[in-house]
Motif scaffolding. Structure first.
Motif, short mmCIF file in Angstrom:
data_model
loop_
_atom_site.label_atom_id
_atom_site.label_comp_id
_atom_site.label_asym_id
_atom_site.label_seq_id
_atom_site.Cartn_x
_atom_site.Cartn_y
_atom_site.Cartn_z
N ARG A 1 -1.63 -7.19 -15.01
CA ARG A 1 -2.33 -6.79 -13.80
C ARG A 1 -3.82 -6.93 -13.98
O ARG A 1 -4.35 -6.86 -15.09
CB ARG A 1 -1.97 -5.36 -13.41
N SER B 1 -3.10 4.73 -2.95
CA SER B 1 -4.12 5.64 -2.42
C SER B 1 -3.87 7.04 -2.95
O SER B 1 -2.73 7.49 -3.07
CB SER B 1 -4.08 5.64 -0.90
N GLN C 1 -0.44 -7.89 -4.57
CA GLN C 1 -1.37 -6.77 -4.56
C GLN C 1 -0.62 -5.45 -4.47
O GLN C 1 0.23 -5.26 -3.60
CB GLN C 1 -2.33 -6.88 -3.38
N VAL C 2 -0.98 -4.53 -5.35
CA VAL C 2 -0.49 -3.16 -5.29
C VAL C 2 -1.70 -2.25 -5.12
O VAL C 2 -2.63 -2.29 -5.91
CB VAL C 2 0.27 -2.79 -6.58
N THR C 3 -1.67 -1.46 -4.07
CA THR C 3 -2.75 -0.53 -3.80
C THR C 3 -2.17 0.87 -3.68
O THR C 3 -1.26 1.11 -2.88
CB THR C 3 -3.49 -0.90 -2.50
N ALA D 1 -7.27 -5.47 -12.08
CA ALA D 1 -7.98 -4.69 -11.07
C ALA D 1 -9.25 -5.42 -10.67
O ALA D 1 -9.78 -6.23 -11.44
CB ALA D 1 -8.30 -3.30 -11.61
N THR E 1 -3.71 0.53 -9.14
CA THR E 1 -4.13 -0.44 -8.14
C THR E 1 -4.64 -1.71 -8.81
O THR E 1 -5.54 -1.66 -9.65
CB THR E 1 -5.23 0.16 -7.24
N ALA E 2 -4.05 -2.84 -8.44
CA ALA E 2 -4.40 -4.11 -9.06
C ALA E 2 -3.56 -5.22 -8.43
O ALA E 2 -2.62 -4.93 -7.68
CB ALA E 2 -4.15 -4.07 -10.56
N LEU F 1 0.86 -1.19 0.00
CA LEU F 1 0.00 0.00 0.00
C LEU F 1 0.89 1.24 0.00
O LEU F 1 1.72 1.41 0.90
CB LEU F 1 -0.89 0.00 1.24
N SER G 1 -3.52 6.06 -8.67
CA SER G 1 -4.58 5.22 -8.10
C SER G 1 -5.05 4.17 -9.10
O SER G 1 -5.41 3.05 -8.71
CB SER G 1 -5.75 6.08 -7.63
#
Length: 122
Positions: free
Chosen positions: A36, A121, A117-119, A38, A89-90, A9, A86
């Motif tokens: 990736r 914000s 997981q890559v998030t 999402a 993210t996926a 994150l 953002s």
């Protein structure tokens, strides 16, 4: 077996480096790719590299921000991700191609890692 790692994150604008390591199989004679997916969407191509590392291709959405590379001595492929957004993210998957060439097509890949997981914000 492929093991993808390095996800997490982060905030928009940050960087991450993903790694994809193989056990029980040499990657040095295969093209490699990152894809990736999402949440709720189909899997998409991100980047690919040929067996020697001198040919790469990127999705337009990541061009100039992401860099794929490989270290055949370490049997590892990397994805350096800078200026994250953002929309990056996926879950990110690495995959082994069927031959030495890079490919943007997911059906050109035989083996897939479990994903990381890559998030991002905002």
């Amino acid at each position: 077996q492929l093991q993808a790692s390095g996800g997490g994150l982060v905030q928009a604008g940050d960087s991450l480096r993903l790694s994809c390591a193989a056990s029980g199989r040499s990657l040095s004679t295969y093209g490699m790719g990152w894809f990736r997916q999402a949440l709720g969407k189909e899997r998409k191509f991100v980047a690919t590299i040929n067996w020697s590392g001198d040919t790469t291709y990127y999705a337009d959405s990541v061009k100039g921000r992401f860099t794929i590379s490989r270290d055949n001595a370490k049997n590892t492929v990397y994805l350096q991700m800078n200026s994250l957004k953002s929309e990056d993210t996926a879950v990110y998957y690495c995959a082994v191609a069927q031959n030495v060439y890079p490919s943007v097509l997911d059906y050109a890949y035989d083996y897939w890692g479990q994903g990381t997981q890559v998030t991002v914000s905002s």
